[in-house]
Design an enzyme around this catalytic site. Structure first.
Site, PDB file in Angstrom:
ATOM      1  CB  CYS A 137      -0.898   0.049   1.150  1.00 31.84           C
ATOM      2  SG  CYS A 137      -2.176  -1.154   1.214  1.00 31.84           S
ATOM      3  CG  ASP A 138       5.141   3.081  -0.586  1.00 33.51           C
ATOM      4  OD1 ASP A 138       5.889   3.229   0.595  1.00 33.51           O
ATOM      5  OD2 ASP A 138       5.118   3.908  -1.639  1.00 33.51           O
TER       6      ASP A 138
END
Ligand SMILES: *Cc1c(COP(=O)(O)O)cnc(C)c1O
Length: 385
Positions: A332-333
């Site tokens: 989730c970057d």
């Protein structure tokens, strides 16, 4: 379009291992025979040079042990890498502590373990070497004035050549044994002119030191020898010829040569097997599909930062109709995007659960994977050969 040509002999063997054993993905599999043959190819291309394998490229104990058996020396950057090499049977005399950024306590530890070759680029580190590794052989790293590499090092390491002259003269005064100058052109350097520029600068340093009565018997040319990824690399012989010619031209007396290859020893020996997590589009009309893999920037593909390294990819749909894709990792970057500017195409039939193999991935992958960013474990390595 980057899914082309198999040039690495190891690939069929590595893919057979992956197909037969079906290890959990993502994983790296390394062919130790290819590590050995890459090492031998380097020795054959530049037989006059001593080889220090740069451990950071792939610090797997199996790789280190294979290279110990080949007679390689090692460029180490930390006490952890010193322990690793000694644990795998390396002779401390074959280790060179090449990191110019080190604590006094780490110098003392290296010295206590028998390491007697060091690189520095500052007064502070030089003083620590004189105090904690007395009588050792030292090289001074200067900042080479050469065209940028595929993965540039910037200005973090090395000092101005004039300062290298002063520091090496000071090293002699401090009772250290002066090897000479060293440089590193930056990794994945495709242009032999970079070494030529470094050799010319190193010869200037050697001349000034000779005038001061300080001989410099060794020239360390660093690493940076390229591997063919999406684009093929010039053959090693081309680099060797350029190096040999430049040394003969610039040095009155030819010094003992040392090279510190990392990538060129291990890259082609490794394949990463990944799995497609999701294929999607950002709008129904988009031509580009987003392909999310179970490996990304933090779990082994660190060198895709700025898309410096464009790996070749293989899927289980060879020759099938394909279309343009953006490749991304699973975390989730927002920076965990692998390729969005480099044009990649993958089969239209590609689905979640399919494998995508990443070729020539033996260097700077497992060693760069984060411990557990976002809950994704570090990249495991398997070995054949
Ligand atoms: C990383 C490094 C190397 C190895 O570089 P490659 O591009 O992998 O050959 C060699 N020498 C030094 C000092 C390094 O930091």
């Amino acid at each position: 379009m980057h899914a082309v040509l198999d040039t690495s002999e190891a690939v069929p063997r590595l893919r057979a291992f992956l197909d037969d054993n079906a290890p959990a993905t993502p994983c790296l599999v390394m062919d130790l025979d290819t590590v050995r043959s890459n090492y031998r190819a380097l020795r054959a291309a530049l037989p006059e040079a001593g080889v220090l394998y740069a451990v950071k490229a792939n610090p797997a104990p199996e790789v280190v042990a294979a290279l110990v058996a080949e007679g390689s020396g090692f460029d180490v950057a930390s006490t952890g890498e010193i322990d690793l090499c000694l644990d795998r049977g390396a002779d401390p005399a074959d280790l060179s502590y090449g990191n110019p950024i080190k604590k006094a306590a780490d110098i003392a530890y290296a010295h206590a373990r028998g390491v007697r070759r060091f690189t520095f680029d500052s007064d502070g580190d030089l003083e620590n070497l004189a105090a904690h590794a007395p009588g050792s052989r030292v090289a001074c790293r200067f900042l080479v004035d050469a065209p940028a590499s595929g993965t540039p090092f910037g200005a973090k390491f090395g000092c101005a050549p004039a300062m290298a002259v002063r520091l090496l003269a000071r090293a002699a005064e401090l009772g250290l044994v002066v090897d000479g100058a060293c440089f590193h052109v930056g990794s994945q350097h495709r242009d032999p002119a970079a070494w030529v520029a470094g050799i010319a600068q190193a010869a200037g340093i050697a001349r000034e030191l000779a005038a001061r009565g300080v001989p410099t018997p060794v020239l360390n040319l660093g690493g940076g020898f390229p591997t063919g990824y999406a684009e093929p690399a010039p053959p090693l012989a081309e680099h060797a010829a350029a190096i040999r010619t430049a040394v003969a031209e610039h040095f009155a007396e030819v010094p003992e040569l040392v090279v510190e290859p990392g990538r060129a020893v291990v890259a082609t020996a490794g394949v990463i097997r990944s799995e497609v997590v999701l294929v999607s589009r950002k709008a129904d009309t988009d031509e580009h599909r987003w392909v999310y893999l179970d490996i990304g920037r933090y779990s082994g593909l660190a060198e895709t930062e700025n898309e410096y390294i464009a790996y070749r990819l293989r899927t289980g749909h060879p020759g099938a109709p394909d279309g343009p894709v953006i490749l991304a990792g699973p975390t989730c970057d927002g920076d965990d995007v692998i390729y969005q500017h480099t044009p990649y195409r993958l089969p239209l039939a590609l689905r979640a659960g399919d494998h995508v193999d990443i070729l020539d991935a033996g260097a700077y992958t497992a060693s760069y994977s984060s411990v557990s960013f976002n809950g994704f474990p570090p990249l495991p390595t398997h070995f054949v050969g």
